[in-house]
Enzyme design. Structure first.
Site, PDB file in Angstrom:
ATOM      1  CE  LYS B  97      -3.804   2.494   2.481  1.00 35.94           C
ATOM      2  NZ  LYS B  97      -3.650   3.228   3.459  1.00 35.94           N
ATOM      3  N   GLY B 158      -8.797   9.616   9.449  1.00 36.29           N
ATOM      4  CA  GLY B 158      -9.298   9.184  10.615  1.00 36.29           C
ATOM      5  C   GLY B 158     -10.023  11.002  11.400  1.00 36.29           C
ATOM      6  CB  ALA B 184      -8.733   8.074   4.389  1.00 41.07           C
ATOM      7  N   GLY B 185     -11.706   8.409   5.935  1.00 36.50           N
ATOM      8  CA  GLY B 185     -13.126   8.687   6.155  1.00 36.50           C
ATOM      9  C   GLY B 185     -14.034   8.441   6.755  1.00 36.50           C
ATOM     10  CG  ASN B 206      -6.780   1.380  11.507  1.00 38.12           C
ATOM     11  OD1 ASN B 206      -7.209   0.886  12.651  1.00 38.12           O
ATOM     12  ND2 ASN B 206      -5.875   1.911  11.596  1.00 38.12           N
ATOM     13  CB  THR B 207     -10.163   5.836  12.478  1.00 38.78           C
ATOM     14  OG1 THR B 207      -7.947   6.000  12.237  1.00 38.78           O
ATOM     15  CG2 THR B 207     -10.243   6.929  13.505  1.00 38.78           C
TER      16      THR B 207
END
Lengths: 376, 257
Positions: B97, B158, B184-185, B206-207
């Site tokens: 990645k 995040g 992301a987001g 993830n977050t």
């Protein structure tokens, strides 16, 4: 350069502005999505004291979102207590009659082995300022020696020229911590009467030199106890805001060292209590969600156990503040007394019990400069 | 549901996950297992590459869970290429990645360096999954140099803000000949479902999982959200309309004698 911005502010006016903040200013600051320097001033003002619980909850949520349930661990390695400066608050001051010690390469490796044994991968190298003995050349050799042993190396030493920083960065130096001590010019001169450190402007412009040299991370802060901490913190935040826009590829961290006693030392002019330190930490987080906030072993066990929830993202552990303190020369004079003398394993255990993963490694030498990682 | 194929490998889960921000390796492992994720990204800087018993890697050792090392921390194409080579050696995978965000505050990907590095890494035989802004032209340029997929962002990493780049993601998905993974987001299962309904090939989360009060339950919720969104996309969503369609006076003349 920051100097041109700094000169637009007058200490007494800034201080009066902070102390004039009202509950309404604080509420507005809490309400805002993006917070300005004026909002920061409100949050560190006496008017914000009744809002501390709310600030703490917001700080915790913002920190968790950005940094997750993790805590970076690091340890200082004091290389030398030689110093040609007189600083009224420091154990290494030239006029303090102590036995001086500078580690040799062989001694550094002994200290390194002891530090690695505890599990650390991030190390902070610390010295006084002795430009002949502990020179840029000494640091270059030190980095070459230590780089294969650590994932991440930071330094807290005398300010240097841009070219020196550039060369040290190429040798794998990741971060430099350089605290202004105080942004009060007259008081600065009082506390630094002799030595190269007495040059206020050279120190003030050090972060600019670091930024131009392309360092990965820099640490800012003031020594709390020398002057009004609120005003000094406003200037720190002003400095941070300037640097972030100008050197946008650099990461920033803030520390909050409270003046600690040492043999023959100064009594703080201003005492900051625990409640005020929590307020300051939360105010920084509300002002800037991304900045790293670091706490050292200057603070006591109970305070450290609780502050990990409120915005802090990095902490030192098991620190010795004397050169050779881990194995080589445990009796040499320390810079200041530490307050939390728990082992690294005990700190890691405390973090786990509180729902944090202790992070030992969050960098790799392969990411710093061109030198290939030495295997084995 | 159709499997997703990237570089010849079949994925039956379209939920890709990350390993940062968890409170412990044990919690991470349980959450990732609950997510059903078959591709898990790991920051190279967090791994002790010389240490076969690395704590994080130990907890990611499951037959269906493939590792996707990422280059987070590098600032240039040159550093990224070097980091990818280290990852290939240490983690024994040629999947990478590609993340180049020289800005440590907002972690915005550098399009120039990313394109340069992608081209080089493809030549070196890597399966490259680049993290980029939701820039349709850049995504086509990356496809042209041979990346295996593109990973445009929905919002800053995040931030949990959802698909702030919705309109650009639509263009990217419409134009792409390679898988589009929204990265992301994504802050809630409904965001993930929305991306999947749009036709994204997969999402990376993830977050939102790692910092949830109950990461395991949240991982399961994301699994369901991704599956619902994909099933809806494959079933063919009805067109939505703000108002009822009446016979239009604009074309009434056609029916006049």
């Amino acid at each position: 350069m920051f100097k041109s911005i700094f000169d637009q502010y007058e200490w007494n006016e800034v201080k009066a502005g902070i102390y004039a903040k009202t509950a309404r200013d604080v509420e507005q600051a809490l309400h805002n999505q993006r917070r300005s320097l004026e909002d920061f001033a409100a949050l560190i003002s006496p008017a914000a004291a009744p809002y501390l619980a709310e600030m703490a909850a917001m700080s915790q949520a913002l920190t968790r979102q950005r940094f997750g349930n993790t805590m970076q661990l690091y340890i200082p390695m004091y290389l030398s207590n030689e110093c040609q400066n007189i600083c009224t608050y420091c154990g290494f001051s030239l006029d303090n009659k102590i036995r001086r010690k500078t580690l040799s390469p062989a001694e550094m490796l002994l200290e390194t082995a002891a530090i690695k044994e505890m599990g650390f991968e991030h190390v902070l190298l610390v010295t006084g300022e002795a430009n002949q003995l502990v020179s840029t050349d000494y640091f270059k050799k030190t980095l070459q020696l230590l780089r294969p042993h650590f994932a991440n190396i930071s330094m807290e030493v005398q300010p240097m020229d841009e070219q020196d920083y550039r060369e040290l960065a190429e040798l794998g130096l990741h971060a430099v911590l350089v605290y202004q001590e105080t942004y009060h010019q007259d008081d600065y001169k009082k506390h630094h009467p002799k030595g190269r450190k007495s040059n206020f402007d050279y120190r003030l412009e050090t972060p600019d030199r670091l930024g131009r040299a392309g360092i990965h991370k820099m640490g800012l802060g003031v020594l709390i106890g020398l002057e009004d901490w609120r005003t000094d913190s406003f200037f720190t935040a002003l400095h941070l805001a300037y640097l972030e826009k100008k050197y946008w590829q650099t990461k920033y961290s803030i520390s909050f060292p409270r003046l600690r006693p040492f043999s023959g030392g100064l009594t703080p002019k201003v005492v900051m209590n625990d409640r005020e330190l929590v307020q300051l930490i939360c105010a920084y987080r509300l002002f800037n969600q991304e900045v790293e906030l670091s706490i050292s072993t200057r603070e006591e066990e109970k305070f450290r156990n609780n502050i990990v929830h409120l915005g802090i993202t990095a902490m030192s552990a098991a620190s010795k503040t004397n050169p050779g303190g881990y194995v080589v020369d445990q009796q040499s004079l320390e810079q200041f007394e530490i307050s939390d003398d728990r082992s690294a394993a005990a700190i890691a255990d405390m973090l786990k019990k509180q729902g944090f993963e202790p992070v030992w490694k969050d960098w790799d030498p392969a990411f710093s400069g061109e030198i290939k990682k030495v295997v084995g | 549901m159709e499997p997703l194929i990237i570089a010849g490998r079949e994925f039956y889960s379209r939920l890709f996950t990350g390993t940062g921000k968890f409170s412990s390796p044990e919690v991470m492992e349980s959450a990732l297992l609950a997510s059903g994720s078959e591709l898990v990204t790991v920051a190279l800087k967090r791994v002790e590459m010389d240490n076969k018993a690395d704590d994080m890697l130990r907890h990611l050792s499951h037959s269906r869970m493939h590792l996707l090392p990422n280059t987070s921390g590098v600032r240039t194409a040159k550093e990224a290429v070097y980091a990818a080579q280290l990852a290939r050696e240490a983690l024994e995978t040629n999947w990478i990645k590609l993340e180049i965000h020289p800005d440590p505050r907002y972690l915005m990907p550098d399009p120039v360096e990313t394109l340069l590095a992608a081209e080089e890494l493809v030549k070196l035989g890597f399966v490259v999954l680049p993290y980029v802004h939701a820039d349709p032209v850049l995504c086509k340029r990356l496809e042209d140099v041979g990346t295996a997929a593109v990973m445009p962002l929905g919002a800053p990493i995040g931030s949990n803000k959802g698909l702030k780049t919705f309109d650009f993601l639509e263009i990217i998905i419409a134009q792409s000949n390679i898988p589009v993974i929204v990265d992301a987001g994504i802050g809630s299962p409904s965001h993930a479902a929305q991306a999947m309904e749009m036709g994204a090939s997969a999402v990376l989360v993830n977050t939102a999982i790692a910092v949830a009060r109950n990461p395991v339950q949240m991982a399961a919720a994301f699994k369901a959200g991704v599956e619902a969104g994909r099933m809806a996309y494959e079933a063919g969503l009805p067109v939505s309309s703000q108002h009822a369609v009446a016979s239009s006076p604009l074309i009434a003349f056609l029916d006049e004698a």
